[in-house]
Write a protein that holds these residues in place. Structure first.
Motif, PDB file in Angstrom:
ATOM      1  N   SER A  20      -8.038   6.361   5.584  1.00  0.00           N
ATOM      2  CA  SER A  20      -8.792   7.745   5.313  1.00  0.00           C
ATOM      3  C   SER A  20      -7.304   8.630   5.726  1.00  0.00           C
ATOM      4  O   SER A  20      -6.989   9.603   5.000  1.00  0.00           O
ATOM      5  N   GLN A  21      -7.060   8.226   6.957  1.00  0.00           N
ATOM      6  CA  GLN A  21      -5.672   8.883   7.533  1.00  0.00           C
ATOM      7  C   GLN A  21      -4.632   9.358   6.023  1.00  0.00           C
ATOM      8  O   GLN A  21      -4.225  10.409   5.908  1.00  0.00           O
ATOM      9  N   VAL A  22      -4.168   7.926   5.047  1.00  0.00           N
ATOM     10  CA  VAL A  22      -3.454   7.711   3.946  1.00  0.00           C
ATOM     11  C   VAL A  22      -4.321   8.890   2.605  1.00  0.00           C
ATOM     12  O   VAL A  22      -3.440   9.518   1.957  1.00  0.00           O
ATOM     13  N   GLY A  23      -5.729   8.216   2.672  1.00  0.00           N
ATOM     14  CA  GLY A  23      -6.474   9.279   1.307  1.00  0.00           C
ATOM     15  C   GLY A  23      -6.104   8.324   0.828  1.00  0.00           C
ATOM     16  O   GLY A  23      -5.492   7.836   0.356  1.00  0.00           O
ATOM     17  N   LEU A  24      -7.688   8.306  -0.297  1.00  0.00           N
ATOM     18  CA  LEU A  24      -8.120   7.422  -1.217  1.00  0.00           C
ATOM     19  C   LEU A  24      -6.866   8.241  -2.161  1.00  0.00           C
ATOM     20  O   LEU A  24      -6.760   6.792  -3.131  1.00  0.00           O
ATOM     21  N   GLN A  25      -7.282   9.083  -2.554  1.00  0.00           N
ATOM     22  CA  GLN A  25      -6.541   9.454  -3.876  1.00  0.00           C
ATOM     23  C   GLN A  25      -4.783   9.227  -4.034  1.00  0.00           C
ATOM     24  O   GLN A  25      -4.191   9.889  -4.919  1.00  0.00           O
ATOM     25  N   ASN A  26      -3.845   9.068  -2.644  1.00  0.00           N
ATOM     26  CA  ASN A  26      -3.083   8.062  -2.422  1.00  0.00           C
ATOM     27  C   ASN A  26      -2.659   6.949  -2.555  1.00  0.00           C
ATOM     28  O   ASN A  26      -1.648   6.644  -1.963  1.00  0.00           O
ATOM     29  N   THR A  31      -4.129  -1.338  -5.143  1.00  0.00           N
ATOM     30  CA  THR A  31      -3.949  -1.876  -3.976  1.00  0.00           C
ATOM     31  C   THR A  31      -4.791  -1.085  -3.387  1.00  0.00           C
ATOM     32  O   THR A  31      -5.687  -2.233  -2.933  1.00  0.00           O
ATOM     33  N   LEU A  32      -6.142  -0.188  -3.745  1.00  0.00           N
ATOM     34  CA  LEU A  32      -7.367   0.089  -2.741  1.00  0.00           C
ATOM     35  C   LEU A  32      -8.120  -1.167  -3.586  1.00  0.00           C
ATOM     36  O   LEU A  32      -9.336  -1.580  -2.666  1.00  0.00           O
ATOM     37  N   GLY A  33      -8.517  -1.959  -4.644  1.00  0.00           N
ATOM     38  CA  GLY A  33      -9.159  -2.080  -5.329  1.00  0.00           C
ATOM     39  C   GLY A  33      -8.819  -3.736  -3.623  1.00  0.00           C
ATOM     40  O   GLY A  33     -10.307  -4.353  -3.548  1.00  0.00           O
ATOM     41  N   VAL A  34      -7.672  -3.920  -3.470  1.00  0.00           N
ATOM     42  CA  VAL A  34      -7.533  -5.452  -3.068  1.00  0.00           C
ATOM     43  C   VAL A  34      -7.866  -4.819  -1.390  1.00  0.00           C
ATOM     44  O   VAL A  34      -9.075  -5.931  -0.555  1.00  0.00           O
ATOM     45  N   MET A  88      -0.828  -4.425   3.655  1.00  0.00           N
ATOM     46  CA  MET A  88      -0.696  -4.621   2.435  1.00  0.00           C
ATOM     47  C   MET A  88      -1.334  -3.349   2.103  1.00  0.00           C
ATOM     48  O   MET A  88      -0.547  -2.527   0.546  1.00  0.00           O
ATOM     49  N   LEU A  89      -1.909  -2.329   3.005  1.00  0.00           N
ATOM     50  CA  LEU A  89      -2.047  -0.762   2.449  1.00  0.00           C
ATOM     51  C   LEU A  89      -0.110   0.029   1.802  1.00  0.00           C
ATOM     52  O   LEU A  89      -0.459   0.010   1.072  1.00  0.00           O
ATOM     53  N   TRP A  90       0.792  -0.318   2.589  1.00  0.00           N
ATOM     54  CA  TRP A  90       2.057  -0.140   2.722  1.00  0.00           C
ATOM     55  C   TRP A  90       2.836  -0.151   2.518  1.00  0.00           C
ATOM     56  O   TRP A  90       2.998  -0.099   0.987  1.00  0.00           O
ATOM     57  N   LYS A  91       3.019  -2.057   1.511  1.00  0.00           N
ATOM     58  CA  LYS A  91       3.814  -2.497   1.223  1.00  0.00           C
ATOM     59  C   LYS A  91       2.849  -2.378  -0.845  1.00  0.00           C
ATOM     60  O   LYS A  91       3.688  -2.587  -1.545  1.00  0.00           O
ATOM     61  N   GLY A  92       1.308  -2.295  -0.620  1.00  0.00           N
ATOM     62  CA  GLY A  92       0.868  -1.760  -1.982  1.00  0.00           C
ATOM     63  C   GLY A  92       1.073  -0.507  -2.557  1.00  0.00           C
ATOM     64  O   GLY A  92       2.261  -0.663  -3.732  1.00  0.00           O
ATOM     65  N   ILE A  93       1.146   0.663  -1.838  1.00  0.00           N
ATOM     66  CA  ILE A  93       1.240   1.009  -1.908  1.00  0.00           C
ATOM     67  C   ILE A  93       2.996   1.638  -2.947  1.00  0.00           C
ATOM     68  O   ILE A  93       3.091   2.769  -3.320  1.00  0.00           O
ATOM     69  N   MET A  94       4.141   1.095  -2.351  1.00  0.00           N
ATOM     70  CA  MET A  94       5.260   0.865  -2.394  1.00  0.00           C
ATOM     71  C   MET A  94       5.062   0.295  -3.418  1.00  0.00           C
ATOM     72  O   MET A  94       6.205   0.639  -5.168  1.00  0.00           O
ATOM     73  N   LEU A  95       4.702  -0.938  -3.763  1.00  0.00           N
ATOM     74  CA  LEU A  95       5.093  -1.986  -5.320  1.00  0.00           C
ATOM     75  C   LEU A  95       4.092  -1.770  -6.255  1.00  0.00           C
ATOM     76  O   LEU A  95       5.090  -1.172  -7.210  1.00  0.00           O
ATOM     77  N   GLU A  96       3.536  -0.698  -6.080  1.00  0.00           N
ATOM     78  CA  GLU A  96       2.191  -0.562  -7.620  1.00  0.00           C
ATOM     79  C   GLU A  96       2.813   0.604  -7.984  1.00  0.00           C
ATOM     80  O   GLU A  96       3.041   0.520  -9.201  1.00  0.00           O
ATOM     81  N   ARG A  97       3.874   1.455  -7.364  1.00  0.00           N
ATOM     82  CA  ARG A  97       3.631   3.007  -8.222  1.00  0.00           C
ATOM     83  C   ARG A  97       5.355   2.328  -8.871  1.00  0.00           C
ATOM     84  O   ARG A  97       5.305   2.564  -9.277  1.00  0.00           O
TER      85      ARG A  97
END
Length: 189
Positions: A20-26, A31-34, A88-97
């Protein structure tokens, strides 16, 4: 292997708070699906941990290959889930983008299968090298192998960075190995 408790717990609540701190929209879609899949399977496991964990005995000798698919997405307890999904959250945000969603989804699928295969090959090598058949019985669950592979990939795409591990500056190309040793020392199971 039956450490898991079902339901809402401290690790799960902290994970949901961090998301929630990162925000679903971000959070990119794959990544969100995983994250959602892992949380859902923690709350509603397909089977007990002893029936989904990956071992040479179960997967190779008993030909229970579905464990290759199930083991990465089940976790031993809420803290195991928390640490893996924060990573996964941090790696996913960086790599998926960087890689875009379709390619990143493909990588997650391939890594999910291949890390289980590598795990079993390493266990078989231990059986042969140490002449100890007990390694065929070691049974593992969790997303850590996929995360380790993502960390190596992230280091490839972002070379020359320096990370701090226990206050020590370490080149990003070595951090994944230091992290692997640290995880094994902190949580050998």
């Amino acid at each position: 292997m039956e450490r898991r408790q079902r339901g809402v717990s401290a690790g799960l609540l902290l994970l949901l708070y961090q998301i929630s701190q990162v925000g679903l929209q971000n959070i990119p879609s794959v990544t969100l699906g995983v994250l959602v899949l892992n949380i859902f399977l923690f709350l509603n496991p397909v089977r007990s941990l002893s029936e989904v964990c990956l071992s040479v005995n179960e997967a190779v000798h008993r030909k229970n290959w579905q464990r290759l698919l199930l083991a990465p997405f089940h976790h031993a307890d809420d803290w195991h889930l928390y640490y893996n999904m924060i990573s996964m959250l941090w790696k996913g945000i960086m790599l998926e983008r960087k890689l875009k969603s379709i390619w990143f989804a493909y990588i997650i699928a391939v890594f999910s299968l291949l890390t289980g295969v590598v795990y079993m090959v390493l266990e078989l090598l231990l059986v042969i090298i140490l002449d100890d058949p007990s390694y065929e019985m070691n049974c593992g669950v969790g997303f850590s192998g996929v995360l380790f592979a993502l960390k190596v990939l992230n280091n490839h795409y972002n070379p020359g960075r320096v990370s701090s591990v226990l206050g020590l500056p370490i080149s990003s190309k070595y951090v994944c190995w230091v992290e692997l040793v640290a995880i094994h020392l902190i949580s050998p199971g």
